[in-house]
Design an enzyme around this catalytic site. Structure first.
Site, PDB file in Angstrom:
ATOM      1  CD  GLU A 208      -1.276  -0.221   3.700  1.00 40.39           C
ATOM      2  OE1 GLU A 208      -2.465  -0.466   3.432  1.00 40.39           O
ATOM      3  OE2 GLU A 208      -0.854  -0.091   4.853  1.00 40.39           O
ATOM      4  CG  HIS A 245      -2.763   0.383   7.966  1.00 39.91           C
ATOM      5  ND1 HIS A 245      -3.429  -0.230   8.997  1.00 39.91           N
ATOM      6  CD2 HIS A 245      -3.035  -0.346   6.856  1.00 39.91           C
ATOM      7  CE1 HIS A 245      -4.066  -1.291   8.539  1.00 39.91           C
ATOM      8  NE2 HIS A 245      -3.855  -1.375   7.239  1.00 39.91           N
TER       9      HIS A 245
END
Length: 301
Positions: A208, A245
């Protein structure tokens, strides 16, 4: 075969008396995971789902635990992880999100000194399908087989596993390495571990935006000797915004999904545009998807 946990791995659960921990203990036991002890200070002498509870890790050592899953709050993670590592446990899974960066860095250094693995922080754990569940990854999404899965996101790990299983590709081990900026091991370490596992025939890397973990992977891919299929989430993520995150922040062009995709492609990875393209790329990498390369015993047909 598998990496980090396998059939018969003796597991310790830290913070076992908490409500969430107890629910996960039930799931792990139902899957066949061998939980030999739990630790919850002040609760020694009790049992949880038939698992004996102790006040300290040292008291559990007669049960010979090999790995631990820690369900303790972020401020308590440093002490709990170091206690487990210094007691000789070789795999420690840290579930908590929001562990202070200096604590995470210290835990990583202790683990390196002990020759141990730390999975997380901020992880759903790992599963070697048909063998051992250490965490909260949904077993119904997985099946035994030859594909290693390495993900920075628990949610994406679940979706990739479900997609692979539905297409007939079982997994050797699936690991959510953790979504925080500092995690216990590098992506390169995990990839090397998969490469050394004789039953793993390919790896799916789920990345990611943010950080350098995908670049770490790109550096070692050419030396692995097995195919790596990469998917990097967040192609439309805006610069300067954290995406879910702590480690998923685009601060520079190099942090973007497109830059990481190109870096991985240059090293020989097959790069998927969507999760649903991954099974086809595996078939391409492994010679057309011979059924013999798919599920091991216990998987779906």
């Amino acid at each position: 075969m598998a990496i980090l946990v396998a059939r018969g791995t003796r597991l310790l659960v830290g913070g076992i008396s908490g409500r969430y921990a107890q629910a996960q203990v039930r799931e792990m036991l139902a899957y066949g995971t061998r939980i030999v002890a739990g630790v919850s200070p002040g609760r020694g002498g009790q049992t949880v789902e038939g698992v004996p509870v102790y006040d300290t890790v040292a008291e559990t050592l007669p049960h010979r635990p090999e790995a631990a899953v820690l369900y303790v709050p972020a401020p308590a993670v440093r002490d709990a992880a170091v206690e487990a590592l210094e007691a000789g446990l070789k795999v420690v899974v840290i579930v908590a999100e929001g562990v202070p960066a200096h604590d995470a860095a210290y835990i990583r250094a202790v683990a390196e000194d002990q020759g141990a693995w730390v999975v997380g922080p901020n992880t759903a754990g790992l599963i070697s399908p048909g063998q051992c569940l250490a965490g909260s990854i949904a077993p119904a999404y997985t099946a035994p087989g030859p594909i290693g899965v390495l993900s920075r996101s628990g949610t994406l790990a679940f979706e990739v596993a479900r997609t692979l299983t539905a297409a007939g590709w079982g997994q050797s081990t699936l690991v959510d390495i953790g979504g925080d900026g500092i995690t216990g091991r590098s992506v390169a370490d995990y990839l090397r571990a998969f490469a050394e596992d004789p039953e793993t025939k390919a790896v799916v890397l789920v990345g990611e935006v943010g950080g350098r973990k995908e670049y770490e992977a790109a550096e070692v891919v050419p030396s692995l000797g097995l195919p790596v299929i990469a998917y990097v989430a967040g192609r439309s993520a805006p610069v300067g915004r954290r995406m879910g995150h702590a480690g998923a922040l685009i601060a520079r062009v190099e942090d973007s999904a497109d830059a990481k995709r190109e870096a991985l492609r240059r090293t020989g990875c097959l790069v998927a545009d969507t999760i649903w393209e991954i099974p086809g790329l595996l078939a391409q990498a492994l010679g057309g998807g011979d059924p013999a390369m798919r599920h091991s015993a216990g998987g779906r047909t």
